[in-house]
Design a protein around this motif. Structure first.
Motif, short mmCIF file in Angstrom:
data_model
loop_
_atom_site.label_atom_id
_atom_site.label_comp_id
_atom_site.label_asym_id
_atom_site.label_seq_id
_atom_site.Cartn_x
_atom_site.Cartn_y
_atom_site.Cartn_z
N PRO A 1 1.32 14.93 21.69
CA PRO A 1 0.63 13.78 22.29
C PRO A 1 -0.89 13.83 22.19
N ASP A 2 -1.45 15.01 21.96
CA ASP A 2 -2.91 15.12 21.89
C ASP A 2 -3.44 14.98 20.46
N GLU A 3 -2.54 14.87 19.50
CA GLU A 3 -2.96 14.75 18.11
C GLU A 3 -3.09 13.26 17.73
N PRO A 4 -4.01 12.94 16.79
CA PRO A 4 -4.18 11.53 16.36
C PRO A 4 -2.96 11.03 15.59
N ALA A 5 -2.23 10.14 16.19
CA ALA A 5 -0.98 9.67 15.59
C ALA A 5 -1.21 8.88 14.31
N MET A 6 -2.29 8.12 14.26
CA MET A 6 -2.51 7.27 13.10
C MET A 6 -2.72 8.08 11.83
N THR A 7 -3.19 9.32 11.98
CA THR A 7 -3.32 10.19 10.81
C THR A 7 -1.95 10.51 10.24
N ALA A 8 -0.98 10.79 11.11
CA ALA A 8 0.38 11.07 10.67
C ALA A 8 0.99 9.85 10.01
N VAL A 9 0.73 8.67 10.56
CA VAL A 9 1.25 7.43 9.98
C VAL A 9 0.63 7.19 8.61
N ALA A 10 -0.66 7.43 8.49
CA ALA A 10 -1.34 7.25 7.20
C ALA A 10 -0.78 8.21 6.17
N ARG B 1 -2.01 4.02 -12.54
CA ARG B 1 -1.26 4.10 -11.28
C ARG B 1 -2.03 4.82 -10.19
N GLU B 2 -2.84 5.78 -10.56
CA GLU B 2 -3.64 6.48 -9.54
C GLU B 2 -4.62 5.51 -8.88
N ASP B 3 -5.26 4.69 -9.68
CA ASP B 3 -6.19 3.70 -9.13
C ASP B 3 -5.44 2.68 -8.28
N ALA B 4 -4.27 2.26 -8.76
CA ALA B 4 -3.47 1.29 -8.00
C ALA B 4 -3.02 1.89 -6.68
N LEU B 5 -2.68 3.18 -6.68
CA LEU B 5 -2.30 3.85 -5.44
C LEU B 5 -3.45 3.84 -4.44
N ALA B 6 -4.64 4.17 -4.92
CA ALA B 6 -5.81 4.21 -4.03
C ALA B 6 -6.08 2.83 -3.43
N ARG B 7 -6.01 1.79 -4.27
CA ARG B 7 -6.29 0.44 -3.78
C ARG B 7 -5.20 -0.05 -2.82
N THR B 8 -3.96 0.24 -3.16
CA THR B 8 -2.85 -0.19 -2.31
C THR B 8 -2.87 0.52 -0.97
N PHE B 9 -3.10 1.82 -1.00
CA PHE B 9 -3.17 2.59 0.24
C PHE B 9 -4.31 2.09 1.13
N ARG B 10 -5.44 1.80 0.51
CA ARG B 10 -6.58 1.29 1.27
C ARG B 10 -6.25 -0.05 1.93
N ALA B 11 -5.61 -0.92 1.18
CA ALA B 11 -5.27 -2.24 1.70
C ALA B 11 -4.29 -2.14 2.88
N ILE B 12 -3.26 -1.32 2.73
CA ILE B 12 -2.27 -1.19 3.80
C ILE B 12 -2.89 -0.51 5.02
N THR B 13 -3.76 0.46 4.79
CA THR B 13 -4.44 1.13 5.90
C THR B 13 -5.28 0.14 6.70
N LEU B 14 -5.98 -0.74 5.99
CA LEU B 14 -6.79 -1.75 6.68
C LEU B 14 -5.91 -2.69 7.50
N LEU B 15 -4.78 -3.08 6.93
CA LEU B 15 -3.87 -3.95 7.66
C LEU B 15 -3.33 -3.25 8.91
N MET B 16 -2.97 -1.99 8.78
CA MET B 16 -2.42 -1.24 9.90
C MET B 16 -3.46 -0.97 10.98
N SER B 17 -4.71 -0.89 10.59
CA SER B 17 -5.76 -0.61 11.58
C SER B 17 -5.87 -1.72 12.61
N GLY B 18 -5.45 -2.93 12.22
CA GLY B 18 -5.48 -4.04 13.17
C GLY B 18 -4.45 -3.90 14.27
#
Length: 217
Positions: A95-104, A190-207
């Motif tokens: 419970p004391d650890e940042p959960a969003m890091t695990a989700v990311a 694919r590496e670039d696509a992974l970085a862009r996709t991960f960034r986009a989903i992370t931004l969406l989840m941050s909301g």
């Protein structure tokens, strides 16, 4: 010596469904990479040849392309769901650890499989067209529940905005993850696509995160 995956006896195949599925899956992946758009009959011959099973055994368990895809895609989604449930348990236990890091980390691992695992890449890319409505059914009944459970754990911890509609959010996140896999699979880099996709989903989840989550993280 014959491979341990040679199961021409239907009883042996039925007794070892994981080995059967993996043998056919690996063969499917090799066939797809060798022949991007072959007729089903040609692809089926490549699969049975690489898996060292007879056509009779193959059709005993996989009468057509859709049947094989359904089993293999379900197995893949079950594996991903198990990772989601493991993340839920880990978040609940710390419970004391940042959960969003695990989700990311879970999100990145799922997307990363599109690069590292050819079978995952082919199934995620082709399953929507091959399975049709069955694809949605598998996602809703197998993949979505673990996401709902993870969101519920986050809500119980106070890590999400109040009154997050868990089922709706889980369905939307799953759709985004599946689409992300397809974006990565189709990309030249694919590496670039992974970085862009991960960034986009992370931004969406941050909301979804509670307003003070960064302060408490």
């Amino acid at each position: 010596m014959a491979s341990d995956l040679v199961h021409d006896d239907p009883r042996a195949v039925a007794a070892d469904p994981v080995a059967r599925a993996r043998a056919a899956a690996d063969s499917w992946s090799r066939a797809t990479e060798a022949h991007p758009t072959p007729r089903w009959s040609r692809r089926h011959e490549a699969i049975t040849g690489a898996a060292l099973v007879s056509k009779g055994t193959f059709y005993h368990h996989f009468p057509d392309k859709k049947a094989m895809f359904a089993e293999l895609y379900t197995e893949l989604i079950q594996q991903v769901g198990a990772l989601g449930d493991a993340t839920s348990e880990a978040v609940r236990a710390t419970p004391d650890e940042p959960a969003m890091t695990a989700v990311a980390n879970l999100t990145h691992a799922f997307l990363r499989r599109t690069i590292d695992d050819p079978l995952h890449r082919e199934l995620m890319a082709q399953a929507p067209a091959v399975l049709g409505e069955q694809y949605r059914h598998i996602n809703e009944t197998v993949a979505q529940p673990p996401i709902e459970r993870l969101l519920t754990v986050l809500a119980e911890r106070g890590d999400l905005q109040p009154d997050v509609p868990v089922a709706t959010v889980a369905r939307l996140l799953l759709a985004g993850l599946c689409e992300g896999n397809q974006i990565i699979a189709a990309a030249a880099d694919r590496e670039d696509a992974l970085a862009r996709t991960f960034r986009a989903i992370t931004l969406l989840m941050s909301g979804l995160a509670a307003d003070d989550i960064s302060a408490r993280g």
